[in-house]
Motif scaffolding. Structure first.
Motif, PDB file in Angstrom:
ATOM      1  N   PRO A   1       4.783 118.876  35.064  1.00  0.00           N
ATOM      2  CA  PRO A   1       3.612 118.147  34.550  1.00  0.00           C
ATOM      3  C   PRO A   1       2.414 119.076  34.379  1.00  0.00           C
ATOM      4  O   PRO A   1       2.131 119.913  35.233  1.00  0.00           O
ATOM      5  CB  PRO A   1       3.347 117.104  35.637  1.00  0.00           C
ATOM      6  N   GLY A   2       1.739 118.932  33.253  1.00  0.00           N
ATOM      7  CA  GLY A   2       0.528 119.709  32.989  1.00  0.00           C
ATOM      8  C   GLY A   2       0.759 121.052  32.351  1.00  0.00           C
ATOM      9  O   GLY A   2      -0.201 121.705  31.918  1.00  0.00           O
ATOM     10  N   ALA A   3       2.007 121.523  32.286  1.00  0.00           N
ATOM     11  CA  ALA A   3       2.269 122.826  31.684  1.00  0.00           C
ATOM     12  C   ALA A   3       1.819 122.838  30.228  1.00  0.00           C
ATOM     13  O   ALA A   3       2.012 121.866  29.489  1.00  0.00           O
ATOM     14  CB  ALA A   3       3.749 123.169  31.776  1.00  0.00           C
ATOM     15  N   VAL A   4       1.215 123.921  29.812  1.00  0.00           N
ATOM     16  CA  VAL A   4       0.725 124.066  28.439  1.00  0.00           C
ATOM     17  C   VAL A   4       1.649 125.017  27.693  1.00  0.00           C
ATOM     18  O   VAL A   4       1.861 126.158  28.115  1.00  0.00           O
ATOM     19  CB  VAL A   4      -0.718 124.588  28.420  1.00  0.00           C
ATOM     20  N   ARG A   5       2.204 124.534  26.601  1.00  0.00           N
ATOM     21  CA  ARG A   5       3.137 125.327  25.802  1.00  0.00           C
ATOM     22  C   ARG A   5       2.386 126.058  24.699  1.00  0.00           C
ATOM     23  O   ARG A   5       1.674 125.443  23.903  1.00  0.00           O
ATOM     24  CB  ARG A   5       4.203 124.412  25.192  1.00  0.00           C
ATOM     25  N   VAL A   6       2.539 127.376  24.671  1.00  0.00           N
ATOM     26  CA  VAL A   6       1.916 128.200  23.635  1.00  0.00           C
ATOM     27  C   VAL A   6       3.029 128.744  22.739  1.00  0.00           C
ATOM     28  O   VAL A   6       3.870 129.524  23.191  1.00  0.00           O
ATOM     29  CB  VAL A   6       1.119 129.368  24.247  1.00  0.00           C
ATOM     30  N   PRO A   7       3.096 128.344  21.477  1.00  0.00           N
ATOM     31  CA  PRO A   7       4.151 128.871  20.600  1.00  0.00           C
ATOM     32  C   PRO A   7       3.887 130.327  20.239  1.00  0.00           C
ATOM     33  O   PRO A   7       2.736 130.763  20.132  1.00  0.00           O
ATOM     34  CB  PRO A   7       4.054 127.966  19.371  1.00  0.00           C
ATOM     35  N   THR A   8       4.962 131.083  20.086  1.00  0.00           N
ATOM     36  CA  THR A   8       4.856 132.465  19.624  1.00  0.00           C
ATOM     37  C   THR A   8       5.902 132.667  18.535  1.00  0.00           C
ATOM     38  O   THR A   8       6.593 131.724  18.138  1.00  0.00           O
ATOM     39  CB  THR A   8       5.102 133.476  20.768  1.00  0.00           C
ATOM     40  N   GLY A   9       6.049 133.886  18.080  1.00  0.00           N
ATOM     41  CA  GLY A   9       7.043 134.174  17.063  1.00  0.00           C
ATOM     42  C   GLY A   9       8.458 134.234  17.597  1.00  0.00           C
ATOM     43  O   GLY A   9       9.395 134.401  16.821  1.00  0.00           O
ATOM     44  N   ASN A  10       8.635 134.094  18.926  1.00  0.00           N
ATOM     45  CA  ASN A  10       9.975 134.189  19.509  1.00  0.00           C
ATOM     46  C   ASN A  10      10.031 133.363  20.799  1.00  0.00           C
ATOM     47  O   ASN A  10      10.224 133.904  21.881  1.00  0.00           O
ATOM     48  CB  ASN A  10      10.335 135.650  19.816  1.00  0.00           C
ATOM     49  N   GLY A  11       9.858 132.066  20.673  1.00  0.00           N
ATOM     50  CA  GLY A  11       9.913 131.207  21.852  1.00  0.00           C
ATOM     51  C   GLY A  11       8.546 131.028  22.483  1.00  0.00           C
ATOM     52  O   GLY A  11       7.611 131.775  22.194  1.00  0.00           O
TER      53      GLY A  11
END
Length: 319
Positions: free
Chosen positions: A273-283
């Motif tokens: 819970p609360g984790a922030v997902r940051v997209p990148t060029g490879n996952g």
């Protein structure tokens, strides 16, 4: 200098690295696990090899150089599974600023040093904006828990830290003989790199384990099992075994985790819970919410830190 407490076994682990090295970034999952498993049992010391040096010839075509290096980093991350920036703005002009700031941060404690080094790596491999000037490197550390930013800036500009990084650079150019030949079993076999003066420096990353019984070198990008065998060779029982934490605890402990890292260091349902997902060029990169509030790559932030005023270029041409 960056070292952790320990050394109850008389073993020193020397990590030759560079904050802006893509193979070192790709090795972070395994090296984080090894540091956790050996904590309190070894002295772990980082040596900043200065991969991008001040006297390197500038590229005749910076745009072409950036395009080539972008492809190179993408190939590295394909092998390692590490994130890479969706767009790389340029090839780093110098490793000196990031190395000076990393060394200065380690003088405020191991946890602060780890967090600042991580941010410096993320400037290039998540944001695509390498911290290759002193203002950018200092800005990357903004908001790290426990960090005194005034002391960081003063130490990074001090003669003492400059002498240490100069010593690191020279130490990295005195490799042990066994790394002068290539090794098999890895897309990055770790053969020492030839330098312009006809010498060699360690390929990055390289671990050198020193103990009363002798030393073992583990160059290049390697599996956990290969590292573990080297630890066992210098002293059996150095590694404590599995150190995986419940997902929420792992993200709180490390604050920033890639998918390869969370598979090695976390257990249970993901994301917590609360984790922030940051997209990148490879996952994705996963940030603890408190880290996301300060991290320039997190959604809703202003992007890469750009300090006021012209970049400080004194780090080039001086060292």
């Amino acid at each position: 200098m960056g070292a952790e407490a320990g050394d109850v076994a008389g073993v020193e682990v020397v990590e030759y690295t560079d904050p802006l090295c893509p193979w070192s970034w790709g090795a972070e999952p395994v090296l984080r696990r090894l540091r956790a498993e050996s904590a309190g049992r070894v002295r772990w010391r980082r040596v900043y090899a200065v991969m991008f040096d001040h006297d390197d010839d500038p590229p005749p075509d910076p745009a072409a150089e950036t395009a080539w290096y972008t492809r190179y980093v993408a190939g590295v991350t394909e092998h390692t599974g590490a994130p890479c920036a969706a767009r790389l703005s340029r090839v780093a002009a110098s490793s000196w600023p990031a190395s000076l700031v990393a060394e200065a941060a380690a003088r405020q404690g191991a946890e602060v040093g780890e967090a600042v080094l991580r941010r410096l790596r993320e400037t290039v491999f998540v944001l695509g904006e390498p911290a290759d000037t002193l203002p950018l490197a200092l800005a990357a550390a903004r908001g790290v828990p426990g960090l005194d930013p005034r002391r960081l800036a003063a130490d990074a500009a001090s003669p003492q830290v400059l002498r240490q990084v100069r010593a690191d650079r020279e130490e990295a150019r005195r490799p042990v003989p066994e790394v002068l030949a290539g090794q098999t079993g890895s897309p990055h076999p770790g053969r020492a790199k030839e330098t312009a003066d006809g010498g060699h420096r360690y390929a990055l990353p390289t671990l050198l384990l020193r103990a009363p019984v002798g030393h073992r070198a583990v160059p290049g990008w390697r599996s956990y099992e290969e590292y573990a065998a080297a630890f066992d060779a210098v002293r059996p029982g150095l590694l404590a075994g599995a150190v995986r934490l419940p997902a929420a605890a792992a993200l709180e402990r490390y604050r920033s985790l890639t998918d390869p890292e969370r598979l090695l260091l976390a257990e249970g349902s993901w994301p917590p819970p609360g984790a922030v997902r940051v997209p990148t060029g490879n996952g994705p990169l996963w940030l603890h919410p408190a880290e996301a509030a300060q991290h320039p790559a997190a959604p809703g932030t202003a992007g890469p830190p750009v300090p006021p005023g012209p970049p400080n270029e004194t780090s080039k041409g001086v060292h």
